[in-house]
Design a protein around this motif. Structure first.
Motif, PDB file in Angstrom:
ATOM      1  N   ALA A 190       0.858  -1.185   0.000  1.00  0.00           N
ATOM      2  CA  ALA A 190       0.000   0.000   0.000  1.00  0.00           C
ATOM      3  C   ALA A 190       0.887   1.225   0.000  1.00  0.00           C
ATOM      4  O   ALA A 190       1.641   1.451   0.954  1.00  0.00           O
ATOM      5  CB  ALA A 190      -0.931   0.024   1.216  1.00  0.00           C
ATOM      6  N   ILE A 191       0.827   1.997  -1.074  1.00  0.00           N
ATOM      7  CA  ILE A 191       1.571   3.248  -1.151  1.00  0.00           C
ATOM      8  C   ILE A 191       0.711   4.349  -0.547  1.00  0.00           C
ATOM      9  O   ILE A 191      -0.427   4.543  -0.972  1.00  0.00           O
ATOM     10  CB  ILE A 191       1.911   3.612  -2.610  1.00  0.00           C
ATOM     11  N   VAL A 192       1.245   5.057   0.431  1.00  0.00           N
ATOM     12  CA  VAL A 192       0.518   6.174   1.028  1.00  0.00           C
ATOM     13  C   VAL A 192       1.323   7.442   0.780  1.00  0.00           C
ATOM     14  O   VAL A 192       2.396   7.637   1.353  1.00  0.00           O
ATOM     15  CB  VAL A 192       0.272   5.970   2.532  1.00  0.00           C
ATOM     16  N   ILE A 193       0.811   8.275  -0.107  1.00  0.00           N
ATOM     17  CA  ILE A 193       1.464   9.548  -0.394  1.00  0.00           C
ATOM     18  C   ILE A 193       1.135  10.515   0.737  1.00  0.00           C
ATOM     19  O   ILE A 193      -0.023  10.815   0.999  1.00  0.00           O
ATOM     20  CB  ILE A 193       0.976  10.141  -1.731  1.00  0.00           C
ATOM     21  N   GLY A 194       2.174  10.974   1.433  1.00  0.00           N
ATOM     22  CA  GLY A 194       1.945  11.825   2.598  1.00  0.00           C
ATOM     23  C   GLY A 194       1.634  11.012   3.837  1.00  0.00           C
ATOM     24  O   GLY A 194       0.848  11.437   4.684  1.00  0.00           O
ATOM     25  N   GLY A 195       2.258   9.847   3.959  1.00  0.00           N
ATOM     26  CA  GLY A 195       1.932   8.951   5.064  1.00  0.00           C
ATOM     27  C   GLY A 195       2.701   9.197   6.338  1.00  0.00           C
ATOM     28  O   GLY A 195       2.712   8.335   7.222  1.00  0.00           O
ATOM     29  N   SER A 196       3.323  10.360   6.469  1.00  0.00           N
ATOM     30  CA  SER A 196       4.186  10.592   7.623  1.00  0.00           C
ATOM     31  C   SER A 196       3.594  11.505   8.682  1.00  0.00           C
ATOM     32  O   SER A 196       4.183  11.691   9.743  1.00  0.00           O
ATOM     33  CB  SER A 196       5.529  11.176   7.160  1.00  0.00           C
ATOM     34  N   GLY A 197       2.450  12.098   8.431  1.00  0.00           N
ATOM     35  CA  GLY A 197       1.906  13.000   9.440  1.00  0.00           C
ATOM     36  C   GLY A 197       0.408  13.157   9.326  1.00  0.00           C
ATOM     37  O   GLY A 197      -0.177  12.955   8.257  1.00  0.00           O
ATOM     38  N   GLY A 198      -0.227  13.496  10.443  1.00  0.00           N
ATOM     39  CA  GLY A 198      -1.646  13.805  10.454  1.00  0.00           C
ATOM     40  C   GLY A 198      -2.499  12.686   9.899  1.00  0.00           C
ATOM     41  O   GLY A 198      -2.347  11.508  10.252  1.00  0.00           O
ATOM     42  N   MET A 199      -3.393  13.033   8.997  1.00  0.00           N
ATOM     43  CA  MET A 199      -4.313  12.063   8.407  1.00  0.00           C
ATOM     44  C   MET A 199      -3.568  10.978   7.637  1.00  0.00           C
ATOM     45  O   MET A 199      -3.948   9.803   7.681  1.00  0.00           O
ATOM     46  CB  MET A 199      -5.295  12.785   7.491  1.00  0.00           C
ATOM     47  N   GLY A 200      -2.505  11.366   6.938  1.00  0.00           N
ATOM     48  CA  GLY A 200      -1.755  10.387   6.159  1.00  0.00           C
ATOM     49  C   GLY A 200      -1.147   9.307   7.030  1.00  0.00           C
ATOM     50  O   GLY A 200      -1.214   8.117   6.707  1.00  0.00           O
ATOM     51  N   GLN A 201      -0.562   9.701   8.153  1.00  0.00           N
ATOM     52  CA  GLN A 201       0.047   8.720   9.046  1.00  0.00           C
ATOM     53  C   GLN A 201      -1.009   7.823   9.669  1.00  0.00           C
ATOM     54  O   GLN A 201      -0.807   6.613   9.819  1.00  0.00           O
ATOM     55  CB  GLN A 201       0.857   9.406  10.136  1.00  0.00           C
ATOM     56  N   GLU A 243     -10.503  16.535  12.919  1.00  0.00           N
ATOM     57  CA  GLU A 243      -9.573  16.951  13.971  1.00  0.00           C
ATOM     58  C   GLU A 243      -8.156  16.512  13.593  1.00  0.00           C
ATOM     59  O   GLU A 243      -7.727  15.394  13.890  1.00  0.00           O
ATOM     60  CB  GLU A 243      -9.984  16.330  15.306  1.00  0.00           C
ATOM     61  N   THR A 244      -7.433  17.397  12.930  1.00  0.00           N
ATOM     62  CA  THR A 244      -6.050  17.159  12.528  1.00  0.00           C
ATOM     63  C   THR A 244      -5.259  18.438  12.771  1.00  0.00           C
ATOM     64  O   THR A 244      -5.834  19.522  12.883  1.00  0.00           O
ATOM     65  CB  THR A 244      -5.942  16.797  11.038  1.00  0.00           C
ATOM     66  N   PRO A 245      -3.912  18.340  12.811  1.00  0.00           N
ATOM     67  CA  PRO A 245      -3.112  19.570  12.936  1.00  0.00           C
ATOM     68  C   PRO A 245      -3.382  20.553  11.810  1.00  0.00           C
ATOM     69  O   PRO A 245      -3.471  21.768  12.040  1.00  0.00           O
ATOM     70  CB  PRO A 245      -1.680  19.045  12.910  1.00  0.00           C
ATOM     71  N   MET A 246      -3.515  20.058  10.565  1.00  0.00           N
ATOM     72  CA  MET A 246      -3.810  20.942   9.448  1.00  0.00           C
ATOM     73  C   MET A 246      -5.183  21.584   9.625  1.00  0.00           C
ATOM     74  O   MET A 246      -5.365  22.779   9.378  1.00  0.00           O
ATOM     75  CB  MET A 246      -3.771  20.189   8.116  1.00  0.00           C
ATOM     76  N   GLY A 247      -6.160  20.774  10.066  1.00  0.00           N
ATOM     77  CA  GLY A 247      -7.502  21.304  10.272  1.00  0.00           C
ATOM     78  C   GLY A 247      -7.530  22.371  11.354  1.00  0.00           C
ATOM     79  O   GLY A 247      -8.237  23.376  11.234  1.00  0.00           O
ATOM     80  N   GLU A 248      -6.747  22.177  12.430  1.00  0.00           N
ATOM     81  CA  GLU A 248      -6.716  23.164  13.504  1.00  0.00           C
ATOM     82  C   GLU A 248      -6.084  24.464  13.026  1.00  0.00           C
ATOM     83  O   GLU A 248      -6.533  25.560  13.391  1.00  0.00           O
ATOM     84  CB  GLU A 248      -5.947  22.618  14.699  1.00  0.00           C
ATOM     85  N   GLY A 290     -15.134  15.599  12.765  1.00  0.00           N
ATOM     86  CA  GLY A 290     -14.867  14.184  12.606  1.00  0.00           C
ATOM     87  C   GLY A 290     -13.526  13.812  13.213  1.00  0.00           C
ATOM     88  O   GLY A 290     -12.677  14.671  13.473  1.00  0.00           O
ATOM     89  N   THR A 291     -13.324  12.534  13.433  1.00  0.00           N
ATOM     90  CA  THR A 291     -12.071  12.052  14.009  1.00  0.00           C
ATOM     91  C   THR A 291     -11.244  11.339  12.941  1.00  0.00           C
ATOM     92  O   THR A 291     -11.757  10.891  11.916  1.00  0.00           O
ATOM     93  CB  THR A 291     -12.328  11.079  15.164  1.00  0.00           C
ATOM     94  N   LEU A 292      -9.961  11.225  13.210  1.00  0.00           N
ATOM     95  CA  LEU A 292      -9.094  10.501  12.292  1.00  0.00           C
ATOM     96  C   LEU A 292      -9.514   9.039  12.183  1.00  0.00           C
ATOM     97  O   LEU A 292      -9.434   8.440  11.106  1.00  0.00           O
ATOM     98  CB  LEU A 292      -7.640  10.598  12.756  1.00  0.00           C
ATOM     99  N   ASP A 293      -9.967   8.447  13.284  1.00  0.00           N
ATOM    100  CA  ASP A 293     -10.427   7.058  13.223  1.00  0.00           C
ATOM    101  C   ASP A 293     -11.578   6.904  12.242  1.00  0.00           C
ATOM    102  O   ASP A 293     -11.668   5.891  11.530  1.00  0.00           O
ATOM    103  CB  ASP A 293     -10.873   6.579  14.607  1.00  0.00           C
ATOM    104  N   GLU A 294     -12.462   7.895  12.188  1.00  0.00           N
ATOM    105  CA  GLU A 294     -13.599   7.801  11.270  1.00  0.00           C
ATOM    106  C   GLU A 294     -13.153   7.881   9.815  1.00  0.00           C
ATOM    107  O   GLU A 294     -13.712   7.202   8.945  1.00  0.00           O
ATOM    108  CB  GLU A 294     -14.623   8.881  11.610  1.00  0.00           C
ATOM    109  N   ILE A 295     -12.139   8.689   9.538  1.00  0.00           N
ATOM    110  CA  ILE A 295     -11.596   8.734   8.179  1.00  0.00           C
ATOM    111  C   ILE A 295     -10.861   7.436   7.866  1.00  0.00           C
ATOM    112  O   ILE A 295     -10.975   6.893   6.758  1.00  0.00           O
ATOM    113  CB  ILE A 295     -10.669   9.944   8.004  1.00  0.00           C
ATOM    114  N   CYS A 296     -10.128   6.917   8.832  1.00  0.00           N
ATOM    115  CA  CYS A 296      -9.434   5.644   8.617  1.00  0.00           C
ATOM    116  C   CYS A 296     -10.423   4.506   8.376  1.00  0.00           C
ATOM    117  O   CYS A 296     -10.158   3.608   7.563  1.00  0.00           O
ATOM    118  CB  CYS A 296      -8.537   5.321   9.808  1.00  0.00           C
ATOM    119  N   ASP A 297     -11.548   4.531   9.077  1.00  0.00           N
ATOM    120  CA  ASP A 297     -12.579   3.514   8.844  1.00  0.00           C
ATOM    121  C   ASP A 297     -13.054   3.559   7.397  1.00  0.00           C
ATOM    122  O   ASP A 297     -13.218   2.520   6.741  1.00  0.00           O
ATOM    123  CB  ASP A 297     -13.776   3.741   9.769  1.00  0.00           C
ATOM    124  N   ALA A 298     -13.282   4.772   6.890  1.00  0.00           N
ATOM    125  CA  ALA A 298     -13.735   4.932   5.507  1.00  0.00           C
ATOM    126  C   ALA A 298     -12.648   4.482   4.532  1.00  0.00           C
ATOM    127  O   ALA A 298     -12.935   3.795   3.539  1.00  0.00           O
ATOM    128  CB  ALA A 298     -14.122   6.382   5.247  1.00  0.00           C
TER     129      ALA A 298
END
Length: 291
Positions: free
Chosen positions: A11-22, A209-214, A236-244
């Motif tokens: 699984a390639i995650v572009i931007g996988g090092s922080g916030g929502m990507g991580q 709720e992410t650093p970028m969102g804040e 919304g929470t990061l868990d909810e985005i991860c669920d999707a």
């Protein structure tokens, strides 16, 4: 390898090092070898080490989405690791992070570059997920602008876009147009992915709720006013985005392609139908931090 010795899909995650990507990368790493593709490879390596401490498999590969040669090298190395089953494009710039042209270059041109390079190697049954935004659903682009957004890899794309607008692209326009373009990209490329036996979708988070969102919440009064319109009266929470994300990348979503999944707590509907503020209360920044 998993615990049985079988090779894990990639699984390639572009931007996988922080916030929502991580957060998305961590979720996908439960059953994939995750490639943390990020311009700051040092940060990706630190995240990969943290994943390893939790028994998760990840590797860091440098990738600058604004440089096609960098994207090509990242995809080549990723394909050498195994079957590329998932490509999640989570990286992006918000209106408070750059000017309009830079935002458009990273968010839309970068996404288009990744998709074009990865398409020939994505595995049958695989999926590309473009993380767009609720902002992409709030764009009124004319036919000329829309046609340009549908061809972001054209050599004169950014210049032509500003000519069509008759002025320089603002940061907010860069963000909204780029996210609108990503949603259309998933729809436009559905047949090309189907020819590979693969899928492409977009995922549009609302106010999360992410650093970028804040940062955007602090810097953008319009976003604070928009938050107040949310029918569920929370972020919304990061868990909810991860669920999707996890669902869209799974076999349970095997018949979902060429479309967008909006995860916004009903905000888009509230704006479209001009529904009243559900709380009747003034905007309170602590709601975002504490939800």
């Amino acid at each position: 390898m998993d615990t049985t010795g079988n090779a894990l899909p990639v699984a390639i995650v572009i931007g996988g090092s922080g916030g929502m990507g991580q957060a998305c990368a961590r979720r996908l790493a439960t059953d994939h070898l995750v490639v943390l593709a990020n311009r700051d490879v040092g940060k990706s390596e630190a995240v990969a080490r943290a994943f390893a401490e939790d028994g998760l498999h990840a590797v860091a590969i440098a990738c600058d989405v604004t440089r096609p040669e960098s994207v090509a090298e990242m995809v080549r190395r990723s394909a050498e690791l195994g079957s590329v089953d998932v490509v999640a494009l989570v990286a992006g710039l918000s209106p408070s992070m750059a000017d309009g042209r830079r935002i458009m270059h990273v968010n839309l041109v970068g996404a288009a570059t990744v998709v074009e390079v990865v398409l020939p190697v994505i595995a049958p049954g695989g999926v590309a997920v473009l993380v767009s935004s609720v902002a992409g659903h709030r764009v009124a682009a004319g036919s000329e602008v829309t046609a340009l957004l549908d061809d972001p890899l054209a050599e004169s794309f950014l210049d032509d876009l500003e000519v069509a607008l008759g002025r320089e692209l603002t940061a907010m326009e860069g963000y909204q147009f780029s996210k609108f373009g990503e949603i259309r990209m998933a729809r436009r490329l559905v047949t090309r992915f189907a020819e590979r036996g693969a899928r492409i979708v977009s995922l549009s988070p609302g106010i999360i709720e992410t650093p970028m969102g804040e940062l955007e919440f602090r810097e953008n009064p319009k976003k604070r006013a928009l938050f107040q319109r949310s029918p569920l009266a929370r972020v919304g929470t990061l868990d909810e985005i991860c669920d999707a994300m996890e669902f869209l990348c799974s076999d349970r979503a095997a018949f979902i392609t060429g479309t967008d999944l909006l995860v916004d707590g009903g905000l888009t509907s509230a704006v479209e139908f001009d529904l009243p503020d559900p709380s009747g209360k003034p905007i309170d920044a602590t709601l975002v931090r504490n939800s």
